[in-house]
Design a protein around this motif. Structure first.
Motif, PDB file in Angstrom:
ATOM      1  N   CYS A  67       0.839  -1.196   0.000  1.00 46.37           N
ATOM      2  CA  CYS A  67       0.000   0.000   0.000  1.00 46.37           C
ATOM      3  C   CYS A  67       0.872   1.243   0.000  1.00 46.37           C
ATOM      4  O   CYS A  67       1.868   1.327   0.737  1.00 46.37           O
ATOM      5  N   LEU A  68       0.497   2.201  -0.821  1.00 47.04           N
ATOM      6  CA  LEU A  68       1.110   3.530  -0.841  1.00 47.04           C
ATOM      7  C   LEU A  68       0.002   4.522  -0.481  1.00 47.04           C
ATOM      8  O   LEU A  68      -0.824   4.882  -1.324  1.00 47.04           O
ATOM      9  N   PRO A  69      -0.069   4.959   0.778  1.00 49.06           N
ATOM     10  CA  PRO A  69      -1.180   5.816   1.222  1.00 49.06           C
ATOM     11  C   PRO A  69      -0.953   7.292   0.900  1.00 49.06           C
ATOM     12  O   PRO A  69      -1.022   8.161   1.765  1.00 49.06           O
ATOM     13  N   ILE A  70      -0.706   7.558  -0.378  1.00 52.05           N
ATOM     14  CA  ILE A  70      -0.464   8.919  -0.864  1.00 52.05           C
ATOM     15  C   ILE A  70      -1.567   9.260  -1.853  1.00 52.05           C
ATOM     16  O   ILE A  70      -1.786   8.532  -2.824  1.00 52.05           O
ATOM     17  N   LYS A  71      -2.242  10.374  -1.629  1.00 59.28           N
ATOM     18  CA  LYS A  71      -3.311  10.809  -2.530  1.00 59.28           C
ATOM     19  C   LYS A  71      -2.708  11.388  -3.803  1.00 59.28           C
ATOM     20  O   LYS A  71      -1.774  12.181  -3.754  1.00 59.28           O
ATOM     21  N   ARG A  72      -3.252  10.961  -4.925  1.00 57.82           N
ATOM     22  CA  ARG A  72      -2.882  11.511  -6.222  1.00 57.82           C
ATOM     23  C   ARG A  72      -4.124  11.519  -7.104  1.00 57.82           C
ATOM     24  O   ARG A  72      -4.800  10.492  -7.243  1.00 57.82           O
ATOM     25  N   GLY A  73      -4.417  12.674  -7.685  1.00 58.22           N
ATOM     26  CA  GLY A  73      -5.575  12.778  -8.564  1.00 58.22           C
ATOM     27  C   GLY A  73      -6.834  12.330  -7.855  1.00 58.22           C
ATOM     28  O   GLY A  73      -7.131  12.783  -6.753  1.00 58.22           O
ATOM     29  N   ILE A  74      -7.552  11.407  -8.468  1.00 59.95           N
ATOM     30  CA  ILE A  74      -8.819  10.931  -7.901  1.00 59.95           C
ATOM     31  C   ILE A  74      -8.609   9.829  -6.861  1.00 59.95           C
ATOM     32  O   ILE A  74      -9.568   9.387  -6.236  1.00 59.95           O
ATOM     33  N   TYR A  75      -7.369   9.377  -6.684  1.00 56.63           N
ATOM     34  CA  TYR A  75      -7.112   8.228  -5.808  1.00 56.63           C
ATOM     35  C   TYR A  75      -6.636   8.647  -4.426  1.00 56.63           C
ATOM     36  O   TYR A  75      -5.800   9.522  -4.273  1.00 56.63           O
ATOM     37  N   SER A  76      -7.161   7.943  -3.422  1.00 53.56           N
ATOM     38  CA  SER A  76      -6.763   8.178  -2.027  1.00 53.56           C
ATOM     39  C   SER A  76      -5.469   7.464  -1.687  1.00 53.56           C
ATOM     40  O   SER A  76      -4.869   7.725  -0.650  1.00 53.56           O
ATOM     41  N   GLY A  77      -5.042   6.554  -2.512  1.00 55.98           N
ATOM     42  CA  GLY A  77      -3.830   5.765  -2.314  1.00 55.98           C
ATOM     43  C   GLY A  77      -3.777   4.685  -3.374  1.00 55.98           C
ATOM     44  O   GLY A  77      -4.699   4.557  -4.191  1.00 55.98           O
ATOM     45  N   LEU A  78      -2.700   3.914  -3.353  1.00 54.75           N
ATOM     46  CA  LEU A  78      -2.481   2.878  -4.358  1.00 54.75           C
ATOM     47  C   LEU A  78      -2.170   1.554  -3.672  1.00 54.75           C
ATOM     48  O   LEU A  78      -1.314   1.501  -2.785  1.00 54.75           O
ATOM     49  N   PHE A  79      -2.866   0.500  -4.080  1.00 56.99           N
ATOM     50  CA  PHE A  79      -2.575  -0.853  -3.625  1.00 56.99           C
ATOM     51  C   PHE A  79      -1.954  -1.625  -4.783  1.00 56.99           C
ATOM     52  O   PHE A  79      -2.408  -1.520  -5.922  1.00 56.99           O
ATOM     53  N   VAL A  80      -0.925  -2.414  -4.456  1.00 54.06           N
ATOM     54  CA  VAL A  80      -0.211  -3.208  -5.454  1.00 54.06           C
ATOM     55  C   VAL A  80      -0.234  -4.670  -5.027  1.00 54.06           C
ATOM     56  O   VAL A  80       0.096  -4.981  -3.878  1.00 54.06           O
ATOM     57  N   GLU A  81      -0.606  -5.538  -5.930  1.00 52.47           N
ATOM     58  CA  GLU A  81      -0.486  -6.983  -5.720  1.00 52.47           C
ATOM     59  C   GLU A  81       0.608  -7.482  -6.652  1.00 52.47           C
ATOM     60  O   GLU A  81       0.536  -7.266  -7.866  1.00 52.47           O
ATOM     61  N   LEU A  82       1.624  -8.106  -6.087  1.00 53.32           N
ATOM     62  CA  LEU A  82       2.715  -8.668  -6.886  1.00 53.32           C
ATOM     63  C   LEU A  82       2.454 -10.146  -7.127  1.00 53.32           C
ATOM     64  O   LEU A  82       2.155 -10.888  -6.186  1.00 53.32           O
ATOM     65  N   ASP A  98     -11.776  -5.582  -6.593  1.00 52.12           N
ATOM     66  CA  ASP A  98     -13.042  -4.971  -6.997  1.00 52.12           C
ATOM     67  C   ASP A  98     -13.520  -3.920  -5.996  1.00 52.12           C
ATOM     68  O   ASP A  98     -14.095  -2.899  -6.376  1.00 52.12           O
ATOM     69  N   PHE A  99     -13.311  -4.178  -4.706  1.00 51.76           N
ATOM     70  CA  PHE A  99     -13.807  -3.293  -3.647  1.00 51.76           C
ATOM     71  C   PHE A  99     -13.013  -1.991  -3.521  1.00 51.76           C
ATOM     72  O   PHE A  99     -13.601  -0.906  -3.400  1.00 51.76           O
ATOM     73  N   LEU A 100     -11.698  -2.070  -3.515  1.00 54.42           N
ATOM     74  CA  LEU A 100     -10.869  -0.890  -3.212  1.00 54.42           C
ATOM     75  C   LEU A 100     -11.146   0.311  -4.122  1.00 54.42           C
ATOM     76  O   LEU A 100     -11.228   1.441  -3.628  1.00 54.42           O
ATOM     77  N   PRO A 101     -11.322   0.138  -5.428  1.00 53.18           N
ATOM     78  CA  PRO A 101     -11.640   1.306  -6.261  1.00 53.18           C
ATOM     79  C   PRO A 101     -12.953   1.979  -5.887  1.00 53.18           C
ATOM     80  O   PRO A 101     -13.105   3.192  -6.070  1.00 53.18           O
ATOM     81  N   THR A 102     -13.909   1.238  -5.332  1.00 50.31           N
ATOM     82  CA  THR A 102     -15.170   1.856  -4.924  1.00 50.31           C
ATOM     83  C   THR A 102     -14.967   2.801  -3.744  1.00 50.31           C
ATOM     84  O   THR A 102     -15.832   3.622  -3.452  1.00 50.31           O
ATOM     85  N   GLN A 103     -13.814   2.678  -3.089  1.00 49.21           N
ATOM     86  CA  GLN A 103     -13.488   3.534  -1.949  1.00 49.21           C
ATOM     87  C   GLN A 103     -12.431   4.581  -2.302  1.00 49.21           C
ATOM     88  O   GLN A 103     -11.860   5.229  -1.427  1.00 49.21           O
ATOM     89  N   PHE A 105      -9.471   4.067  -4.108  1.00 47.36           N
ATOM     90  CA  PHE A 105      -8.083   3.620  -4.191  1.00 47.36           C
ATOM     91  C   PHE A 105      -7.766   3.093  -5.577  1.00 47.36           C
ATOM     92  O   PHE A 105      -8.596   2.445  -6.218  1.00 47.36           O
ATOM     93  N   GLY A 106      -6.542   3.362  -6.028  1.00 41.05           N
ATOM     94  CA  GLY A 106      -6.030   2.732  -7.231  1.00 41.05           C
ATOM     95  C   GLY A 106      -5.559   1.332  -6.883  1.00 41.05           C
ATOM     96  O   GLY A 106      -5.067   1.099  -5.778  1.00 41.05           O
ATOM     97  N   VAL A 107      -5.707   0.406  -7.820  1.00 41.38           N
ATOM     98  CA  VAL A 107      -5.310  -0.984  -7.606  1.00 41.38           C
ATOM     99  C   VAL A 107      -4.624  -1.485  -8.873  1.00 41.38           C
ATOM    100  O   VAL A 107      -5.135  -1.281  -9.973  1.00 41.38           O
ATOM    101  N   VAL A 108      -3.466  -2.134  -8.692  1.00 35.69           N
ATOM    102  CA  VAL A 108      -2.777  -2.756  -9.819  1.00 35.69           C
ATOM    103  C   VAL A 108      -2.272  -4.135  -9.409  1.00 35.69           C
ATOM    104  O   VAL A 108      -1.927  -4.352  -8.253  1.00 35.69           O
ATOM    105  N   VAL A 109      -2.256  -5.032 -10.369  1.00 34.18           N
ATOM    106  CA  VAL A 109      -1.614  -6.330 -10.211  1.00 34.18           C
ATOM    107  C   VAL A 109      -0.409  -6.302 -11.133  1.00 34.18           C
ATOM    108  O   VAL A 109      -0.543  -6.033 -12.329  1.00 34.18           O
ATOM    109  N   CYS A 110       0.775  -6.546 -10.569  1.00 33.02           N
ATOM    110  CA  CYS A 110       2.020  -6.453 -11.327  1.00 33.02           C
ATOM    111  C   CYS A 110       2.735  -7.794 -11.300  1.00 33.02           C
ATOM    112  O   CYS A 110       2.759  -8.471 -10.270  1.00 33.02           O
ATOM    113  N   TYR A 111       3.361  -8.148 -12.422  1.00 35.98           N
ATOM    114  CA  TYR A 111       4.041  -9.431 -12.540  1.00 35.98           C
ATOM    115  C   TYR A 111       5.565  -9.309 -12.493  1.00 35.98           C
ATOM    116  O   TYR A 111       6.258 -10.268 -12.815  1.00 35.98           O
TER     117      TYR A 111
END
Length: 128
Positions: A67-82, A98-103, A105-111
């Motif tokens: 988790c990166l709890p830094i606000k940017r643009g429309i996002y309250s923070g960013l969650f990353v799944e590796l 699915d849930f986090l963007p409704t609150q 947050f940005g969400v990404v899955v990275c490989y």
């Protein structure tokens, strides 16, 4: 000096996550907000007593890795799944994805740690 590349050499998710946090430590002056990036230790095998204690103290299945709890643009923070290789998000992780963007947050899955790094840099450089 240990490098992100050396840490990622194993090819494991843990190795790539360690590589990402190593890169963050090296580049913290360039991107001071990286100070706030943290890991959420939900995964991995636990003996039954430890697993029960963690569950009792609020650990939840499927919460994303970072988790990166830094606000940017429309996002309250960013969650990353590796993920690595053929691994895909679990059903519990998909619920969080699915849930986090409704609150807000940005969400990404990275490989790979490099993809996660690039997305985090792009996220931090977005100013509005």
């Amino acid at each position: 000096m240990i490098t992100p590349e050396a840490l990622a050499r194993s090819g494991s998710e843990d190795g790539h996550q360690a590589a990402l946090f190593c890169w963050c430590a090296i580049h913290a002056k360039e991107h001071p907000e990286l100070k706030w990036l943290f890991a959420i230790p939900n995964g991995g095998w636990r003996d039954p007593a430890t697993a029960n204690k963690l569950k009792a103290t609020g650990v939840k299945s499927g919460v994303l890795d970072i988790c990166l709890p830094i606000k940017r643009g429309i996002y309250s923070g960013l969650f990353v799944e590796l993920k690595r290789g053929k691994n895909k998000p679990t059903n519990e992780q998909k619920e969080w994805i699915d849930f986090l963007p409704t609150q807000g947050f940005g969400v990404v899955v990275c490989y790979s740690w490099e993809i996660a790094r690039d997305i985090i840099i792009s996220y931090l450089e977005h100013r509005e």
